[in-house]
Design a protein around this motif. Structure first.
Motif, PDB file in Angstrom:
ATOM      1  N   GLN A 167       0.782  -1.166  -0.077  1.00 17.66           N
ATOM      2  CA  GLN A 167       0.084  -0.039   0.006  1.00 17.66           C
ATOM      3  C   GLN A 167       0.950   1.111   0.038  1.00 17.66           C
ATOM      4  O   GLN A 167       1.752   1.228   0.446  1.00 17.66           O
ATOM      5  CB  GLN A 167      -1.041   0.056   1.304  1.00 17.66           C
ATOM      6  N   SER A 168       0.348   2.309  -0.414  1.00 20.68           N
ATOM      7  CA  SER A 168       1.186   3.410  -0.659  1.00 20.68           C
ATOM      8  C   SER A 168       1.379   3.888   0.938  1.00 20.68           C
ATOM      9  O   SER A 168       0.655   3.669   1.767  1.00 20.68           O
ATOM     10  CB  SER A 168       0.240   4.530  -1.296  1.00 20.68           C
ATOM     11  N   PRO A 169       2.444   4.559   1.236  1.00 18.76           N
ATOM     12  CA  PRO A 169       2.837   5.067   2.499  1.00 18.76           C
ATOM     13  C   PRO A 169       1.788   6.269   2.929  1.00 18.76           C
ATOM     14  O   PRO A 169       1.674   6.225   4.030  1.00 18.76           O
ATOM     15  CB  PRO A 169       4.223   5.516   2.419  1.00 18.76           C
ATOM     16  N   LEU A 170       1.144   6.893   1.968  1.00 12.22           N
ATOM     17  CA  LEU A 170       0.232   7.934   2.023  1.00 12.22           C
ATOM     18  C   LEU A 170      -0.814   7.487   1.503  1.00 12.22           C
ATOM     19  O   LEU A 170      -0.980   7.566   0.063  1.00 12.22           O
ATOM     20  CB  LEU A 170       0.607   9.272   1.811  1.00 12.22           C
ATOM     21  N   PRO A 171      -2.056   6.936   2.217  1.00  9.40           N
ATOM     22  CA  PRO A 171      -3.041   6.303   1.477  1.00  9.40           C
ATOM     23  C   PRO A 171      -3.868   7.214   0.706  1.00  9.40           C
ATOM     24  O   PRO A 171      -4.493   6.788  -0.283  1.00  9.40           O
ATOM     25  CB  PRO A 171      -3.870   5.763   2.470  1.00  9.40           C
ATOM     26  N   TRP A 172      -3.677   8.441   0.872  1.00  8.02           N
ATOM     27  CA  TRP A 172      -4.343   9.477  -0.014  1.00  8.02           C
ATOM     28  C   TRP A 172      -3.552  10.015  -1.136  1.00  8.02           C
ATOM     29  O   TRP A 172      -4.042  10.558  -2.055  1.00  8.02           O
ATOM     30  CB  TRP A 172      -4.607  10.667   0.849  1.00  8.02           C
ATOM     31  N   SER A 173      -2.591   9.139  -1.464  1.00  4.57           N
ATOM     32  CA  SER A 173      -1.844   9.557  -2.568  1.00  4.57           C
ATOM     33  C   SER A 173      -2.295   9.042  -3.817  1.00  4.57           C
ATOM     34  O   SER A 173      -2.136   9.744  -5.115  1.00  4.57           O
ATOM     35  CB  SER A 173      -0.329   8.901  -2.684  1.00  4.57           C
ATOM     36  N   LEU A 177      -9.751  15.141  -2.675  1.00  4.22           N
ATOM     37  CA  LEU A 177      -8.980  15.614  -1.518  1.00  4.22           C
ATOM     38  C   LEU A 177      -9.684  17.050  -1.086  1.00  4.22           C
ATOM     39  O   LEU A 177      -9.574  17.230   0.141  1.00  4.22           O
ATOM     40  CB  LEU A 177      -7.505  16.083  -1.882  1.00  4.22           C
ATOM     41  N   ARG A 178     -10.474  17.202  -1.812  1.00  2.76           N
ATOM     42  CA  ARG A 178     -11.529  18.721  -1.397  1.00  2.76           C
ATOM     43  C   ARG A 178     -12.867  18.114  -0.873  1.00  2.76           C
ATOM     44  O   ARG A 178     -13.564  18.768  -0.353  1.00  2.76           O
ATOM     45  CB  ARG A 178     -11.896  19.272  -2.546  1.00  2.76           C
ATOM     46  N   GLY A 179     -13.207  16.778  -0.731  1.00  3.26           N
ATOM     47  CA  GLY A 179     -14.242  16.084  -0.009  1.00  3.26           C
ATOM     48  C   GLY A 179     -15.265  15.787  -1.097  1.00  3.26           C
ATOM     49  O   GLY A 179     -16.259  15.168  -0.770  1.00  3.26           O
ATOM     50  N   ASP A 180     -15.027  16.034  -2.557  1.00  2.97           N
ATOM     51  CA  ASP A 180     -16.241  15.829  -3.590  1.00  2.97           C
ATOM     52  C   ASP A 180     -16.109  14.552  -3.947  1.00  2.97           C
ATOM     53  O   ASP A 180     -15.360  14.087  -4.988  1.00  2.97           O
ATOM     54  CB  ASP A 180     -16.030  16.978  -4.536  1.00  2.97           C
ATOM     55  N   TRP A 224      -5.344  13.332   5.845  1.00  7.57           N
ATOM     56  CA  TRP A 224      -4.367  14.374   5.178  1.00  7.57           C
ATOM     57  C   TRP A 224      -4.276  15.717   5.852  1.00  7.57           C
ATOM     58  O   TRP A 224      -2.895  16.328   5.921  1.00  7.57           O
ATOM     59  CB  TRP A 224      -4.436  14.229   3.657  1.00  7.57           C
ATOM     60  N   GLU A 225      -5.163  16.226   6.400  1.00  9.14           N
ATOM     61  CA  GLU A 225      -5.055  17.421   7.315  1.00  9.14           C
ATOM     62  C   GLU A 225      -4.498  17.118   8.460  1.00  9.14           C
ATOM     63  O   GLU A 225      -3.736  17.832   9.061  1.00  9.14           O
ATOM     64  CB  GLU A 225      -6.680  17.837   7.273  1.00  9.14           C
ATOM     65  N   LYS A 226      -4.786  16.076   9.164  1.00  8.69           N
ATOM     66  CA  LYS A 226      -4.114  15.709  10.448  1.00  8.69           C
ATOM     67  C   LYS A 226      -2.735  15.771  10.023  1.00  8.69           C
ATOM     68  O   LYS A 226      -1.882  16.027  11.003  1.00  8.69           O
ATOM     69  CB  LYS A 226      -4.820  14.179  10.959  1.00  8.69           C
ATOM     70  N   GLU A 227      -2.485  14.964   9.177  1.00  4.77           N
ATOM     71  CA  GLU A 227      -1.056  14.507   8.734  1.00  4.77           C
ATOM     72  C   GLU A 227      -0.229  16.035   8.771  1.00  4.77           C
ATOM     73  O   GLU A 227       1.072  16.163   9.131  1.00  4.77           O
ATOM     74  CB  GLU A 227      -0.745  13.888   7.624  1.00  4.77           C
ATOM     75  N   GLU A 228      -0.713  16.883   8.177  1.00  2.79           N
ATOM     76  CA  GLU A 228      -0.234  18.351   8.077  1.00  2.79           C
ATOM     77  C   GLU A 228      -0.056  18.994   9.331  1.00  2.79           C
ATOM     78  O   GLU A 228       0.716  19.995   9.706  1.00  2.79           O
ATOM     79  CB  GLU A 228      -0.810  19.153   7.095  1.00  2.79           C
TER      80      GLU A 228
END
Length: 119
Positions: free
Chosen positions: A32-38, A45-48, A108-112
């Motif tokens: 799996q990608s190290p960042l699942p949102w990649s 990513l904008r929620g849409d 991805w916002e928590k990661e930031e």
């Protein structure tokens, strides 16, 4: 009387077969990608999630429809695992609704929001 004669010796055993390597561990899951949102699109990513151009409560309903099998699953977050529980459940749709209601953040916002290191 003399004892009965001994039976002839058995034929020699065939040579042993080579042993195949034996593994006792289950096969590894696909990487799996190290960042699942990649794998998420900019839109996701904008929620849409439903593609209507906005982030609304309808996107949580769309995530629920994906979970129910009524909408195609997205590759985003390893198939919709927004809660990062290593499983896609109805709880992921609830998390989308919570983000919409501003009670939760996207992973991805928590990661930031990594706290500064003490120095």
């Amino acid at each position: 009387p003399p004892p009965p004669p001994l039976p002839p010796p058995p034929p020699p055993l065939p040579p042993p077969l080579p042993l195949l390597p034996l593994t006792l561990t289950p096969p590894l899951p696909p990487p799996q990608s190290p960042l699942p949102w990649s794998t998420c699109t900019e839109q996701e990513l904008r929620g849409d999630l439903n593609g209507d151009g906005q982030f609304t409560l309808g996107d949580a309903l769309h995530a629920a429809a994906q979970w129910a099998g009524d909408a195609p699953r997205s590759a985003c977050m390893n198939g919709g695992d927004f809660s990062m529980s290593n499983n896609f459940t109805i709880g992921d749709a609830i998390l989308v609704a919570s983000v919409w209601a501003e009670n939760e953040d996207w992973p991805w916002e928590k990661e930031e929001q990594v706290p500064p290191s003490p120095g």
